[in-house]
Structures are given as structure tokens and as C-alpha cells.
Scaffold this active site. Sequence first.
Site, PDB file in Angstrom:
ATOM      1  N   GLU A 187     -26.671 -80.269  30.466  1.00 57.06           N
ATOM      2  CA  GLU A 187     -27.862 -79.883  29.677  1.00 57.06           C
ATOM      3  C   GLU A 187     -27.503 -79.615  28.223  1.00 57.06           C
ATOM      4  O   GLU A 187     -27.637 -78.478  27.718  1.00 57.06           O
ATOM      5  CB  GLU A 187     -28.520 -78.634  30.266  1.00 57.06           C
ATOM      6  CG  GLU A 187     -29.192 -78.854  31.601  1.00 57.06           C
ATOM      7  CD  GLU A 187     -29.988 -77.648  32.085  1.00 57.06           C
ATOM      8  OE1 GLU A 187     -30.984 -77.839  32.797  1.00 57.06           O
ATOM      9  OE2 GLU A 187     -29.607 -76.502  31.724  1.00 57.06           O
ATOM     10  N   GLU A 224     -30.151 -82.863  38.505  1.00 58.82           N
ATOM     11  CA  GLU A 224     -30.451 -81.512  38.977  1.00 58.82           C
ATOM     12  C   GLU A 224     -31.933 -81.406  39.257  1.00 58.82           C
ATOM     13  O   GLU A 224     -32.748 -81.796  38.427  1.00 58.82           O
ATOM     14  CB  GLU A 224     -30.161 -80.471  37.903  1.00 58.82           C
ATOM     15  CG  GLU A 224     -28.775 -79.891  37.851  1.00 58.82           C
ATOM     16  CD  GLU A 224     -28.690 -78.783  36.815  1.00 58.82           C
ATOM     17  OE1 GLU A 224     -27.672 -78.725  36.108  1.00 58.82           O
ATOM     18  OE2 GLU A 224     -29.675 -78.005  36.684  1.00 58.82           O
TER      19      GLU A 224
HETATM   20  C1  BGP Z   1     -30.067 -75.442  34.775  1.00 61.76           C
HETATM   21  C2  BGP Z   1     -28.558 -75.294  34.831  1.00 61.76           C
HETATM   22  C3  BGP Z   1     -27.997 -74.939  36.145  1.00 61.76           C
HETATM   23  C4  BGP Z   1     -28.926 -74.153  37.014  1.00 61.76           C
HETATM   24  C5  BGP Z   1     -30.363 -74.528  36.915  1.00 61.76           C
HETATM   25  C6  BGP Z   1     -31.323 -73.646  37.631  1.00 61.76           C
HETATM   26  O1  BGP Z   1     -30.503 -75.019  33.558  1.00 61.76           O
HETATM   27  O2  BGP Z   1     -27.941 -76.490  34.439  1.00 61.76           O
HETATM   28  O3  BGP Z   1     -26.753 -74.358  35.903  1.00 61.76           O
HETATM   29  O4  BGP Z   1     -28.609 -72.890  37.135  1.00 61.76           O
HETATM   30  O5  BGP Z   1     -30.808 -74.677  35.636  1.00 61.76           O
HETATM   31  O6  BGP Z   1     -31.635 -72.537  36.859  1.00 61.76           O
HETATM   32  P1  BGP Z   1     -31.480 -71.050  37.401  1.00 61.76           P
HETATM   33  O7  BGP Z   1     -30.160 -70.961  38.000  1.00 61.76           O
HETATM   34  O8  BGP Z   1     -31.689 -70.219  36.212  1.00 61.76           O
HETATM   35  O9  BGP Z   1     -32.583 -70.889  38.405  1.00 61.76           O
END
Ligand code: BGP
Length: 498
Positions: A191, A384
Amino acid sequence: MNQRKRRELLWGGATASSQYEGAWNVGGKGLDTQDCRPYVPRTEVATTATRLLTPSTIARAKADALTDSGNYPFRRGSRGYEHLEEDIALLKELGLDIYRFSISWARLFPNGDEAEPNPEGLAYYDRVFAAVKAAGMKTFLTLTHYAMPLHLVEAYGGWTDRTLIDLYVRYARVVFERWGDQIDYYLPFNEINAGYFSPWNGVGLPKPEDGPYDQSLVFTSLHHQFVASARVIQMQREVAPAAQSGCMVAYFCYYPFTCSPEDNLKCTLDENVNQWYAVDVLARGYHPEYMDRFWAEHGVPVDVLDEDRVLFAQNTCDFVSFSYYTSSVVTTQEGEQTAGNLVVTTRNPYLKSSEWGWQIDPVGLRDALNRTWDRCRKPVMVCECGFGARDLVEEDGSIHDAYRIAYLRDHFEQIEEAVADGVDCLGFILWGVIDIVSAGSCEMGKRYGCVYVDADDEGNGTYARSKKDSFAWYHDFIEDYHRRFSETGGDPAAMLAR
Ligand code: BGP
């Protein structure tokens, strides 16, 4: 059916070293930026307190590290460091085609500027690559996923300093020289546009105690990461040419709140700066003019050297990927706000939301795939996606996560629709396939996985693993997808009909 041979999608799962491994001070690992993030019970300010670290918060984290005290969830993750082989065996049983994981820079280079890597770090990742390969899964490596050695922040000012580019390429060269022939797909940065919204996570930039970030430091750091990405791709093509290089953004999927020309224009302009900027540089190979206007209007001087422009043009990535969790709404008027991945956005009256306020929008994913494919004409990976929820363990130990199954089913359908639209999609990666600490809120309680990990926000629990209902469902979906693909020769219309 058009001329291009249909690609059989890869179905996978992902973790990230700082959210998964734990063992923060084991095997010679150095203190990294995520080890400094404290757990703060969820309130309005919690996200800021846990995500935008200030010098005083960092000093406190370092002091607590000396006595191993305080609640720092990334220091323990899901104890993946201890459960490695067990977890990989579970992913094999799940039937994954591909496993996305990241390497901890600070586990290989504790300070980040050593001449030689840490042997214990090398040995640990030898185990990781060996286990994934033995399980028959493809590898999808993230070189940096929100974590960098803290020493680089304190000694160099993080990514504000061009020295970081050389140190990063040194780290990446060690990775490709040792495991290059075992890397199928990789990302130089997770990201990468996060650096703009979450500068501590993205570019290792502390927030001033008493005021906003200096945007010129934020964008200078981001630009240096773009240069580092292109340098890594250049090096990788010499050292391990078979590996497929990618870029990744958090995809916000913006909609204008009304059909007013002003809302629509704002949608385009926000999308350019917040989402497409990184893609245009890394996948299309040029620094976009709209950033020069944005910087000029915001008084943000950034040095884009001629040699940087040449580097970008000559070293674009092989595929484009994004994280997709939710969509966003843009308006020039006031509107009710709700949270999203990395950003807060206006509530969309057509959509339901998760407990964390993330709006659920499967159709937006089809739109995202089409727009990314049309813009870049490069294969696209959903690297993701998933549904963050609080899961209940029944007395008999079962976990009935029908809400997660529904979310995945609806999003998978839209992926197959996008393929039928003509999108060259590489595959789908389920975020947090084994429960891990949340990056946004530092919570263990916000779970994405098919595998439950017995641990809470304070770190209490056995860390035992157990299968949720979604484990069998995802397994059967993957099996059924490959069956449909082989029976139909990958004809998307025929596959959708089955
Ligand atoms: C993205 C990241 C991940 C992950 C995901 C979910 O921004 O790349 O590392 O964590 O989001 O977000 P969260 O864990 O805040 O629910």
C-alpha cells in the site's frame, strides 16, 4: 471470447511480519516502527494515538522495550514465529494456490544500515521459504509491509533522506540473491500510497508533537520510496529475472455523492492524488503533471530529478495490485462520516457497514478491477481483501462466521464478473488468512482469518489455532473454481453459469 488466453486465477491468503510473527526481540531482530505502536482501547482518538506516533510516544516505547513492559501488540503478533510450520500446514490443508507474506527488514538488518545481514534472520526466512515451497504454494513476497528499523528513522530521518534508497536496495539484494529463485510474485512496498495518509506506517515519519505533518517531508519520503521501488525492480531483473514485480495501492473506490459537476471533479482530483499517483509512476512509468499542480497549490516542494524520471520509465512493474475492503464517497458538501481503510469518508446511503464502519461494496471491486486494467493494461491482483469482524467461539469450540463467508462469496462473484468483462486478473489474496493484529487499530479482536487464534487485545490466550466455518468454505470454493476452470477451459461466461 477475445484472443487473450484466459488466466486461471490464483486463490491465496496473506499475513505481514509485524502483524503475525511477534518475537520482536528474538533472533537478533532490531526494534522496528511497528514495535513502537501501543495498544489503546478503541475511541475516537485511539486511531491517531496508535497510528500517528509522536517523538514522545516513540521515546516511551523505547523505554518500555528496555523492560519489556506495556501493551505493544505488534511485539507479539499472532506468535507466528513460533507457529510457522503448523500455520503453513494449515494453509496447505486450506488448499491455497499462493501465500503472501512479508519479511521483517529489522530481522535481517536490525539497524538497517549494517553491511551484512543478521544470520539468525536469514535462517528464519530459509525456514519460511522452505515450508511454503514444500506445501506446494506459490510465494508472493512483500519486501516492506509497514515496518522498518527504528534506527533508520532516528539516524537518517526515515525516507526523507535519499540514503534510505541505497540501504533499501542493499536489503532487497540480499533477499533476491538468497531466495530470488523461490519468489514468484513480489511487492517492494505494501500500500505505497499509505505514506500520505499514515506517514508513520508508510514512510516512518513521526508526527510533530504539536501540529500537522510537514507535507513536503511526507511527499519527499513517498517519492523516495517510488525511486527505491524502481531501483529494486532494476536490480531484481538482473539477479532473479523470473520473479514478477508489482506495485500496490490501497484502492479507495471513490464515488461522487451527487451528480453535481463539482462533486464529480473533486472525485477525479482526489482519486488522482490519493490512488492513481503511485500507479502512474510505478506501472505506467511517469511522474504525473497533476502532482506538480497539487504540490504547487499546497506549497509542497519535492525534488523529482531527471534521473528519477528516466528510472521510472525504464523500470515499470509487471503487474498492478491493490487492497480492496470498502468504497468511499466524495462530496463538496457536508456529510455523515464513517471509517474506511486508512481514510475516513462520507457514508454511502446504499451500503451496509462492518462494526468498524467499513462500508461493504462487492460491486465496487468489479469496478476497481475494470478501471485498473483499463488504466494500466497490466495483469491485476487483488492482493488484500476480507471482512474484519469480532468472532465468537462457541462452547464446543466452533466459530460460525457466516458474515465472512457471505462477504467473500459476494466479492468472488464480482471478480469473476470482471474477468468476464475482459480484465486480466491474476488472483485474489485473503487478508489475514490466519488471525493477526489489525494494522489500523492494533486490535487482535478485529479478525479476518479462516483460522482463529486464541489471543485477545492484551495478549492473553494460548495462541492455539482453530478452524472457523469459513475454512471449509474457502477450501471448497478454491477446489470448485479450479474444477469449473478446467471443465470450461476458462470461459468466464460458462464458469459464471455453473
Ligand atoms: C491494510 C494493510 C494491512 C491490513 C489491512 C486491514 O491497510 O495493508 O496490513 O491490516 O489494511 O486493516 P486493519 O488491520 O486495520 O483492519
